[in-house]
Design a protein around this motif. Structure first.
Motif, mmCIF file in Angstrom:
data_model
loop_
_atom_site.group_PDB
_atom_site.id
_atom_site.type_symbol
_atom_site.label_atom_id
_atom_site.label_comp_id
_atom_site.label_asym_id
_atom_site.label_seq_id
_atom_site.Cartn_x
_atom_site.Cartn_y
_atom_site.Cartn_z
ATOM 1 N N PHE A 205 0.833 -1.207 0.000
ATOM 2 C CA PHE A 205 0.000 0.000 0.000
ATOM 3 C C PHE A 205 0.865 1.254 0.000
ATOM 4 O O PHE A 205 0.553 2.238 -0.667
ATOM 5 N N LEU A 206 1.958 1.235 0.775
ATOM 6 C CA LEU A 206 2.858 2.391 0.810
ATOM 7 C C LEU A 206 3.412 2.679 -0.578
ATOM 8 O O LEU A 206 3.446 3.826 -1.028
ATOM 9 N N ALA A 207 3.833 1.625 -1.271
ATOM 10 C CA ALA A 207 4.333 1.806 -2.637
ATOM 11 C C ALA A 207 3.229 2.374 -3.525
ATOM 12 O O ALA A 207 3.470 3.248 -4.355
ATOM 13 N N GLY A 208 1.998 1.867 -3.314
ATOM 14 C CA GLY A 208 0.867 2.361 -4.090
ATOM 15 C C GLY A 208 0.581 3.832 -3.816
ATOM 16 O O GLY A 208 0.304 4.603 -4.731
ATOM 17 N N LEU A 209 0.668 4.208 -2.533
ATOM 18 C CA LEU A 209 0.414 5.607 -2.165
ATOM 19 C C LEU A 209 1.432 6.538 -2.814
ATOM 20 O O LEU A 209 1.099 7.633 -3.257
ATOM 21 N N GLN A 210 2.680 6.093 -2.847
ATOM 22 C CA GLN A 210 3.727 6.938 -3.416
ATOM 23 C C GLN A 210 3.585 7.082 -4.925
ATOM 24 O O GLN A 210 4.170 7.982 -5.518
ATOM 25 N N ALA A 211 2.817 6.161 -5.522
ATOM 26 C CA ALA A 211 2.668 6.207 -6.976
ATOM 27 C C ALA A 211 1.564 7.171 -7.404
ATOM 28 O O ALA A 211 1.418 7.460 -8.583
ATOM 29 N N ILE A 212 0.785 7.653 -6.437
ATOM 30 C CA ILE A 212 -0.279 8.604 -6.788
ATOM 31 C C ILE A 212 0.349 9.992 -6.979
ATOM 32 O O ILE A 212 1.000 10.491 -6.073
ATOM 33 N N PRO A 213 0.170 10.590 -8.162
ATOM 34 C CA PRO A 213 0.820 11.876 -8.435
ATOM 35 C C PRO A 213 0.388 12.948 -7.438
ATOM 36 O O PRO A 213 -0.802 13.095 -7.150
ATOM 37 N N ARG A 214 1.358 13.662 -6.898
ATOM 38 C CA ARG A 214 1.091 14.699 -5.906
ATOM 39 C C ARG A 214 0.190 15.799 -6.482
ATOM 40 O O ARG A 214 -0.592 16.407 -5.766
ATOM 41 N N THR A 215 0.324 16.002 -7.794
ATOM 42 C CA THR A 215 -0.442 17.077 -8.433
ATOM 43 C C THR A 215 -1.952 16.848 -8.285
ATOM 44 O O THR A 215 -2.720 17.797 -8.213
ATOM 45 N N LEU A 216 -2.371 15.557 -8.232
ATOM 46 C CA LEU A 216 -3.793 15.275 -8.072
ATOM 47 C C LEU A 216 -4.302 15.831 -6.754
ATOM 48 O O LEU A 216 -5.395 16.390 -6.684
ATOM 49 N N TYR A 217 -3.492 15.671 -5.700
ATOM 50 C CA TYR A 217 -3.901 16.196 -4.391
ATOM 51 C C TYR A 217 -3.956 17.715 -4.433
ATOM 52 O O TYR A 217 -4.862 18.326 -3.883
ATOM 53 N N GLU A 218 -2.951 18.313 -5.099
ATOM 54 C CA GLU A 218 -2.920 19.766 -5.177
ATOM 55 C C GLU A 218 -4.151 20.283 -5.912
ATOM 56 O O GLU A 218 -4.814 21.225 -5.469
ATOM 57 N N SER B 30 -10.129 16.832 3.576
ATOM 58 C CA SER B 30 -9.241 15.676 3.624
ATOM 59 C C SER B 30 -9.993 14.374 3.371
ATOM 60 O O SER B 30 -9.476 13.466 2.740
ATOM 61 N N TRP B 31 -11.251 14.271 3.836
ATOM 62 C CA TRP B 31 -12.025 13.067 3.552
ATOM 63 C C TRP B 31 -12.281 12.933 2.047
ATOM 64 O O TRP B 31 -12.133 11.861 1.464
ATOM 65 N N GLN B 32 -12.626 14.053 1.415
ATOM 66 C CA GLN B 32 -12.893 14.001 -0.025
ATOM 67 C C GLN B 32 -11.634 13.662 -0.813
ATOM 68 O O GLN B 32 -11.696 12.937 -1.801
ATOM 69 N N ARG B 33 -10.498 14.200 -0.341
ATOM 70 C CA ARG B 33 -9.243 13.860 -1.035
ATOM 71 C C ARG B 33 -8.977 12.362 -0.930
ATOM 72 O O ARG B 33 -8.549 11.717 -1.872
ATOM 73 N N PHE B 34 -9.266 11.795 0.259
ATOM 74 C CA PHE B 34 -9.062 10.351 0.443
ATOM 75 C C PHE B 34 -10.014 9.562 -0.451
ATOM 76 O O PHE B 34 -9.612 8.646 -1.161
ATOM 77 N N ARG B 35 -11.291 9.984 -0.434
ATOM 78 C CA ARG B 35 -12.326 9.241 -1.139
ATOM 79 C C ARG B 35 -12.158 9.311 -2.662
ATOM 80 O O ARG B 35 -12.360 8.334 -3.361
ATOM 81 N N TYR B 36 -11.770 10.494 -3.168
ATOM 82 C CA TYR B 36 -11.783 10.676 -4.628
ATOM 83 C C TYR B 36 -10.391 10.699 -5.272
ATOM 84 O O TYR B 36 -10.286 10.657 -6.483
ATOM 85 N N VAL B 37 -9.355 10.776 -4.468
ATOM 86 C CA VAL B 37 -8.012 10.711 -5.044
ATOM 87 C C VAL B 37 -7.287 9.451 -4.581
ATOM 88 O O VAL B 37 -6.869 8.620 -5.379
ATOM 89 N N THR B 38 -7.187 9.286 -3.249
ATOM 90 C CA THR B 38 -6.404 8.173 -2.722
ATOM 91 C C THR B 38 -7.003 6.815 -3.100
ATOM 92 O O THR B 38 -6.330 5.964 -3.682
ATOM 93 N N LEU B 39 -8.280 6.628 -2.764
ATOM 94 C CA LEU B 39 -8.886 5.314 -2.998
ATOM 95 C C LEU B 39 -8.842 4.882 -4.467
ATOM 96 O O LEU B 39 -8.396 3.776 -4.774
ATOM 97 N N PRO B 40 -9.281 5.743 -5.408
ATOM 98 C CA PRO B 40 -9.174 5.326 -6.815
ATOM 99 C C PRO B 40 -7.725 5.078 -7.225
ATOM 100 O O PRO B 40 -7.430 4.156 -7.979
#
Lengths: 312, 280
Positions: free
Chosen positions: B166-179, B188-198
């Motif tokens: 999961f850690l490797a997976g988290l690091q693979a999510i582009p930071r720009t998406l969070y920005e 923060s919940w929406q960021r988790f739900r719509y960026v992290t989870l997908p």
């Protein structure tokens, strides 16, 4: 920014253990006390079985069966270790497992790496098909090949009283070569090697070839020195695959002379009355080498683990 | 030249990994005891037909499915939680990661021995029960708790490996998406739900399949903790195959069981790959 899906560069193996970025060197306990607390509790809970293992390993027999177990032995002793080593056969088993694992490491680091290199750098007609066929065997459950491998080990020609057709004797049953037989080359290691060499530059080899180096020299002198992290991962995987194996040695060996470490541990159970002191001392001895390898090669461990899969 | 380099590995894998699958398939259509002088006797699909009405086999499949179903949700959800917590770049975090990862690397047979004590009448779990005023239990000898107890150990064993993936997976999510999400006013919940989870979907699919493949083949921990009992309540299919082959000397029917297990694992993995891997 590390990208799991696209990165193919060298040094990728070893860089995967998510890096702690330097600028933010604030200690976690101060910065995020809540996170720190939850992680602390989780880690202590997860470590608990290991702490009890250590505790019991150093306790004299009488202290193990008290109604209120205490973590610190009141009267620490090394007696359990000597019992496990000699009458528990852990000593002999550790020598056996080391020899078997050593053979697996040697063969994997040579032939699995060589094959992976060829798949990446010297493709030939049909090489993709051959590669896929070899990798597909990694998906087959152990139970499927267990019985055939047992029969093949028993019928190994010209050893253990067998004739050329593998009849009349016991072949490699109950021998260390029999234990190592299914572990000599693991498909996963070929996969890892191929991925790694894909990330190394073709030009390096070209230059060597123009200078008149043979393919084997190019591999050995140019690419292998660049592939140290890969070789470390393959070595670790091959070692632990053999060291941790339980079902195959259980099936293929029967005497104490050919016993491996995990089997020796399981023997502490026989008779229904478990001698927990020596058993835990044995577990410490068997776990220790793996933990030591892990501590000194954390990155390789993690990298291999993530590479085996996230790439897919 | 490439073919020459591949040749030793190809020959080995052909003989010791590929051929046994074919040999095993052949054996599954035979009646064969290693004690016979005669060798395998072809009997067609009889072994498979017999499995249809084999109560022990059915029970073992149910036990295996229940075991996987018990371990999987915890092993994935808790690992995700730990990964989210440990995905910070702060000093001291490496120590937690290493500690949590440790169970993943220790041999299953060895840790089963530790858990045998933890679950024993005088073990740690009963001690904990005693402290909150509950009666001790015979965790591994009670039909009602034995499988749960083994499952508990496997959750513990699986957490660290899944967390690291999961850690490797988290690091693979582009930071720009969070920005971008933050700019759009996501909390923060929406960021988790719509960026992290997908973003974690591919790695989650991989983790689930990997766990199923491992868990469906449980053996060492069963052998050490329960021996398949009490009343076969922890006899997984893999354990039954071992008994059928190496205690009852029925190589033919054991091979048939192995192929049914193979087919089940394959079908489950395929189904999950279709459901989780496709729609994005």
């Amino acid at each position: 920014m590390m990208s799991v899906h696209t990165s193919r560069g060298p040094g990728r193996i070893g860089a995967r253990w998510p890096a702690v970025r330097r600028p933010a060197t604030r200690w976690i306990a101060r910065r995020r006390p809540g996170t720190f607390l939850v992680l602390m509790i989780a880690t202590v809970l997860v470590m608990m079985p290991f702490l009890w293992m250590l505790s019991i390993a150093f306790k004299p027999e009488a202290e193990v069966f008290t109604s209120v177990p205490s973590m610190l032995p009141a009267d620490p002793t090394f007696e359990n270790f000597s019992t496990a080593w000699t009458s528990g056969n852990v000593g002999r088993a550790m020598i056996n497992s080391t020899m078997v694992a050593g053979a697996a490491v040697l063969v994997n680091c040579t032939f699995a790496v060589l094959a992976g290199y060829a798949f990446a750098k010297l493709p030939f007609r049909g090489s993709t098909l051959v590669f896929l066929l070899m990798i597909s065997t990694a998906m087959v459950p152990v139970a499927v090949t267990l019985i055939p491998l047992f029969l093949m080990t028993k019928g190994f020609p010209l050893v253990g009283g067998n004739d050329l057709l593998g009849q009349d004797g016991t072949g490699l049953l109950d021998t260390l070569p029999g234990v190592v037989l299914p572990h000599l080359i693991a498909p996963l290691n070929i996969f890892l090697a191929r991925q790694y060499f894909f990330g190394l530059d073709d030009d390096l080899g070209e230059a060597a070839r123009i200078d008149g180096a043979s393919e084997l020299t190019t591999f050995w002198r140019i690419y292998v020195p660049l592939a140290r992290p890969l070789v470390a991962v393959v070595a670790i995987f091959s070692f632990t695959a053999v060291w941790d194996d339980f079902l195959w040695p259980l099936v293929v060996t029967s005497s104490m002379e050919a016993e491996t470490v995990q089997l020796a541990l399981s023997k502490f159970l026989t008779g229904g009355n478990v001698m927990y002191g020596p058993a835990m001392a044995g577990a410490v001895l068997v776990i220790l080498p793996v933990v030591a390898v892990f501590v000194f090669n954390q990155r390789s461990f993690i990298a291999g683990l993530s590479d085996g899969g996230v790439k897919g | 030249m490439g073919a020459l380099f591949v040749a030793p590995a190809a020959a080995y894998i052909g003989i010791f990994h590929l051929f046994p699958v074919v040999y095993g398939l052949y054996l599954s259509f035979t009646r064969y005891s290693p004690l016979d002088r005669g060798g395998p006797q072809l009997i067609g699909i009889d072994n498979y037909v017999d499995l249809l009405s084999d109560a022990d086999f059915h029970k073992s499949v149910r036990v295996t499915v229940q075991f996987v179903a018990e371990v999987l949700p915890f092993a994935v959800a808790i690992a995700l939680g730990l990964a989210l917590l440990a995905n910070r770049s702060m000093r001291g975090i490496g120590l937690f990661r290493a500690g949590l990862f440790l169970p993943r690397i220790v041999p299953l047979a060895a840790v089963s021995l530790i858990w045998l004590w933890l679950y024993s009448p005088d073990g740690w779990f009963n001690h904990l029960l005693g402290q909150v005023g509950l009666d001790p239990r015979n965790w591994l000898l009670d039909e009602g708790t034995a499988l749960h107890a083994v499952a508990g150990m496997r959750v513990w064993k699986a957490l660290g490996g899944n967390m690291v993936l999961f850690l490797a997976g988290l690091q693979a999510i582009p930071r720009t998406l969070y920005e971008a999400a933050t700019v759009d006013g996501a909390n923060s919940w929406q960021r988790f739900r719509y960026v992290t989870l997908p973003g974690l979907r591919p790695v989650t699919t991989y983790i689930v399949i990997l766990n199923i493949v491992y868990l469906a083949q449980s053996f060492a921990e069963i052998f050490i903790l329960t021996g398949g009992g009490p009343l076969r309540s922890t006899t997984t299919t893999n354990f039954l195959i071992y008994e059928e082959a190496f205690q009852n000397n029925r190589f033919g029917s054991a091979s048939a069981m192995a192929f049914v297990l193979f087919a089940l694992i394959f079908a489950f993995s395929f189904m999950i790959l279709r459901r989780m891997g496709s729609n994005r």
